[in-house]
Design a protein around this motif. Sequence first.
Motif, mmCIF file in Angstrom:
data_model
loop_
_atom_site.group_PDB
_atom_site.id
_atom_site.type_symbol
_atom_site.label_atom_id
_atom_site.label_comp_id
_atom_site.label_asym_id
_atom_site.label_seq_id
_atom_site.Cartn_x
_atom_site.Cartn_y
_atom_site.Cartn_z
ATOM 1 N N GLY A 64 37.558 34.297 41.798
ATOM 2 C CA GLY A 64 38.482 34.298 40.405
ATOM 3 C C GLY A 64 39.539 36.032 40.815
ATOM 4 N N TRP A 65 39.151 35.920 41.947
ATOM 5 C CA TRP A 65 40.418 37.414 42.136
ATOM 6 C C TRP A 65 41.993 36.619 42.075
ATOM 7 N N GLY A 66 42.249 37.798 42.050
ATOM 8 C CA GLY A 66 43.700 37.885 41.400
ATOM 9 C C GLY A 66 44.213 39.604 42.131
ATOM 10 N N ARG A 67 45.596 39.223 41.599
ATOM 11 C CA ARG A 67 46.334 39.926 40.476
ATOM 12 C C ARG A 67 46.040 41.329 39.810
ATOM 13 N N ALA A 68 45.819 42.484 39.533
ATOM 14 C CA ALA A 68 45.674 43.098 38.439
ATOM 15 C C ALA A 68 45.735 44.537 37.859
ATOM 16 N N PRO A 69 46.183 44.721 36.428
ATOM 17 C CA PRO A 69 46.533 45.914 36.801
ATOM 18 C C PRO A 69 46.145 47.015 37.970
ATOM 19 N N HIS A 123 39.280 41.813 41.449
ATOM 20 C CA HIS A 123 38.066 41.356 41.436
ATOM 21 C C HIS A 123 38.341 40.322 39.879
ATOM 22 N N GLY A 124 37.874 41.022 38.941
ATOM 23 C CA GLY A 124 38.254 39.772 37.508
ATOM 24 C C GLY A 124 37.286 39.643 37.457
ATOM 25 N N GLN A 146 28.252 46.877 46.743
ATOM 26 C CA GLN A 146 29.432 45.493 47.136
ATOM 27 C C GLN A 146 29.471 44.369 46.409
ATOM 28 N N ILE A 147 30.885 44.616 46.163
ATOM 29 C CA ILE A 147 30.750 43.192 45.216
ATOM 30 C C ILE A 147 30.748 41.731 45.375
ATOM 31 N N LEU A 148 29.829 40.787 44.584
ATOM 32 C CA LEU A 148 30.242 39.414 44.959
ATOM 33 C C LEU A 148 30.579 38.438 44.026
ATOM 34 N N ASP A 149 30.825 38.003 44.381
ATOM 35 C CA ASP A 149 30.709 36.557 43.979
ATOM 36 C C ASP A 149 32.834 36.486 43.260
ATOM 37 N N TRP A 150 33.362 36.498 44.517
ATOM 38 C CA TRP A 150 34.790 36.708 44.399
ATOM 39 C C TRP A 150 35.683 35.707 44.392
#
Length: 89
Positions: free
Chosen positions: A48-53, A29-30, A42-46
């Motif tokens: 800024g999502w991407g790849r992360a450790p 999610h970031g 539930q997670i909102l506001d996506w």
Amino acid sequence: MCPARTLCQSLPEFLGIPASTVTCWTTAHGDVHWANLTASLQILDWEGWGRAPEGFDAAVLYAYTLLRPDTVARRAAFPILGSPAGLAA
């Protein structure tokens, strides 16, 4: 390879700690914080999502709890944080 190579290499050196090796990158999610979670988790506001450790989102959410001792005491709810991936995150 680290997407933010200068950050991944420079920050540990700057802080005087050994660099962590990220072995698993995953979708993240970031910006997970309590305002981005519903009562049913539930997670909102996506936007800024991407790849992360692996463990990054749990680490960010845990960091937002550090001023709340009652929530910090429930660290066991974040088992990823004790793993090598969580420590790198």
